[in-house]
Design an enzyme around this catalytic site. Structure first.
Site, PDB file in Angstrom:
ATOM      1  N   HIS A 104       0.874  -1.176   0.000  1.00  0.00           N
ATOM      2  CA  HIS A 104       0.000   0.000   0.000  1.00  0.00           C
ATOM      3  C   HIS A 104       0.910   1.225   0.000  1.00  0.00           C
ATOM      4  O   HIS A 104       1.978   1.206   0.620  1.00  0.00           O
ATOM      5  CB  HIS A 104      -0.833   0.131   1.275  1.00  0.00           C
ATOM      6  CG  HIS A 104      -1.735  -0.999   1.625  1.00  0.00           C
ATOM      7  ND1 HIS A 104      -1.308  -2.117   2.292  1.00  0.00           N
ATOM      8  CD2 HIS A 104      -3.065  -1.157   1.439  1.00  0.00           C
ATOM      9  CE1 HIS A 104      -2.332  -2.929   2.502  1.00  0.00           C
ATOM     10  NE2 HIS A 104      -3.415  -2.374   1.992  1.00  0.00           N
ATOM     11  N   ASP A 107       2.266   1.941   3.354  1.00  0.00           N
ATOM     12  CA  ASP A 107       3.234   0.991   3.947  1.00  0.00           C
ATOM     13  C   ASP A 107       4.655   1.505   3.780  1.00  0.00           C
ATOM     14  O   ASP A 107       5.523   1.227   4.602  1.00  0.00           O
ATOM     15  CB  ASP A 107       3.178  -0.382   3.250  1.00  0.00           C
ATOM     16  CG  ASP A 107       1.826  -1.035   3.355  1.00  0.00           C
ATOM     17  OD1 ASP A 107       1.103  -0.745   4.324  1.00  0.00           O
ATOM     18  OD2 ASP A 107       1.499  -1.842   2.459  1.00  0.00           O
TER      19      ASP A 107
END
Ligand code: XUL
Ligand code: CO
Length: 449
Positions: A104, A107
């Site tokens: 993501h 992240d």
């Protein structure tokens, strides 16, 4: 290669075979082993996820982080920490020897103080990722945007009652699609994090459905605009974090897509533990996606039969995976999807090396399931049985019904004349279950190639 964050792992994880007692060696997974004419790695296309493995320190709602993750130290400068995290991740990918990873936007990139700052953080880290990809040969299976952690998404992203949240989510997805394209990502995933509701008392289902459809149309349009050739994927999940999530299961998502003119634009990313949360088997979800020509990719994990939530454990049951893999082999394979380990360690598995044990076990399990599935394909009995069961529909009579030339009146006349009278045949479930078990047992004791 032993230097770095995972110095207890001296180098690339070797194949040891069933006889090996080395916990840091694969027992079954052999990337180059040929199965049904194709390399094992090319069948499975395994990937490691960034979020559970590198962006989570083991914290839960009852306690602090337990996992030994020096790059998550809050005292570090956020960009320096993000760079350490990426270094740790690529060291891990290279030592494990898996070809793919997934992430993501959040992240890898610190949130910063504004969207513009977040975007420039992400761009800088995407540059770094590109360098690591080139040096290690590890590729991006899919990218996605985190539309669920920040409070701006507490009431959903596309389905938020506030159009400003919709717009913010759109900005994030647009940028992450661009990043995914730049990194050569082969898929782009949308998991509807908080697209759902906690109570109908404050929720307008009709509006939220229309908003969601508009959002998905925007994503499909942007894909065309930037020339992204990968697959767009929706990841069904029935609940958690909201009480009811709109992308409940494969069938619900497929119905929503068809109703909103989005058929063919999106395929499905099926996660094992999401299937079980929906009261289905993983096998059911995979078979449903395949039946609709919408199988996209897999998030490999498992739940705990005693828990009703998304425990995201590493897969360890060959039995649970063999039949989904059988369906996938029969359907022509998983590419351009893959098997992403959307799985996390238990909170007490606090050593950095535990991350290796978890992925080694998961890969061995999936590899063994592939061997069982290939055996079922080669023996051909299940497929022959199914074909025989439906043979009537290939007859002239069956084809005429499906062709649409017989009305209810015609059918009544033929039944009433005594010409048609069904004779039930056994479904043979136990006999078929025995065939599956035979392959599981036979492959269990087969020596490696
Ligand atoms: C949540 C989940 C996500 C998606 C990507 O249950 O599975 O990690 O895979 O957003
Ligand atoms: Co997932």
């Amino acid at each position: 290669m032993s230097e770095g964050f995972f110095s207890k792992v001296p180098g690339r994880i070797p194949f040891g075979g069933l006889g090996s007692t080395d916990p840091l060696a694969f027992k079954v997974y052999q990337p180059d082993r040929i199965v049904l004419g194709k390399r094992m790695e090319d069948h499975l296309r395994p990937g490691v996820c960034f979020w559970h493995s590198f962006a989570w320190d083991g914290r839960d709602m009852f306690g602090l982080g337990t996992l030994d993750r020096p790059w998550l130290n809050d005292a570090l400068d956020p960009m320096a920490a993000a760079r350490q995290k990426m270094a740790a991740a690529f060291e891990f990918f290279a030592k494990l020897g898996t070809p793919y990873y997934c992430f993501h936007d959040r992240d890898v990139a610190p949130e910063g103080a504004s969207f513009a700052e977040f975007r420039s953080n992400l761009d800088a880290l995407a540059d770094d990722a590109l360098g690591y990809q080139e040096r290690t040969g590890v590729k991006l299976l899919w990218g996605t945007a985190n539309l669920f952690s920040h409070p701006r998404y507490q009431a959903g992203a596309a389905t938020n009652p506030d159009p400003a949240s919709f717009a913010y989510a759109a900005a994030q997805v647009k940028h992450m699609m661009d990043v995914t394209l730049r990194l050569g990502g082969e898929n782009y995933v949308l998991w509807g994090g908080r697209e759902g509701y906690d109570t109908l008392l404050n929720t307008d289902l009709k509006r939220e459905g229309a908003q969601f459809a508009r959002f998905l149309h925007l994503v499909a349009e942007h894909k065309a605009r930037i020339g992204f050739k990968g697959q767009l994927l929706i990841e069904p999940k029935p609940m958690e974090p909201t009480k009811h999530q709109y992308d409940y299961d494969s069938a619900t998502v497929l119905g929503f897509l068809a109703r909103n003119g989005l058929e063919g634009e999106f395929r499905l990313n099926i996660e094992a533990n999401h299937a079980t949360l929906a009261g289905h088997s993983f096998h059911h979800e995979v078979a449903t996606a395949i039946a609709s020509g919408a199988m996209g990719s897999i998030d490999a994990n498992r739940g705990d039969p005693q828990n009703g939530w998304d425990t995201d454990q590493f897969p360890n049951s060959v039995e649970d995976l063999a039949l989904p893999l059988y369906e996938i082999l029969r359907a022509g394979g998983i590419a351009p999807g893959g098997f992403n380990f959307d799985a996390k360690l238990r909170r007490q598995s606090s050593d950095r090396t535990d991350l290796f044990y978890a992925h080694i076990g998961g890969l061995d399990t999936i590899a063994q399931a592939l061997l069982v599935a290939a055996d079922l394909v080669e023996r051909g009995e299940l497929a022959a049985n199914k074909d025989a069961r439906y043979a009537g529909w290939d007859s002239e009579f069956g084809k005429t019904i499906l062709g649409g030339s017989l009305s209810l009146v015609d059918l009544e006349a033929r039944v009433a004349s005594g010409e048609i009278n069904p004779s039930p045949v056994s479904g043979g479930q136990e006999r078929l279950e025995n065939l599956v078990n035979r392959s599981i047992w036979a492959v269990d004791t087969a020596p490696e190639a």
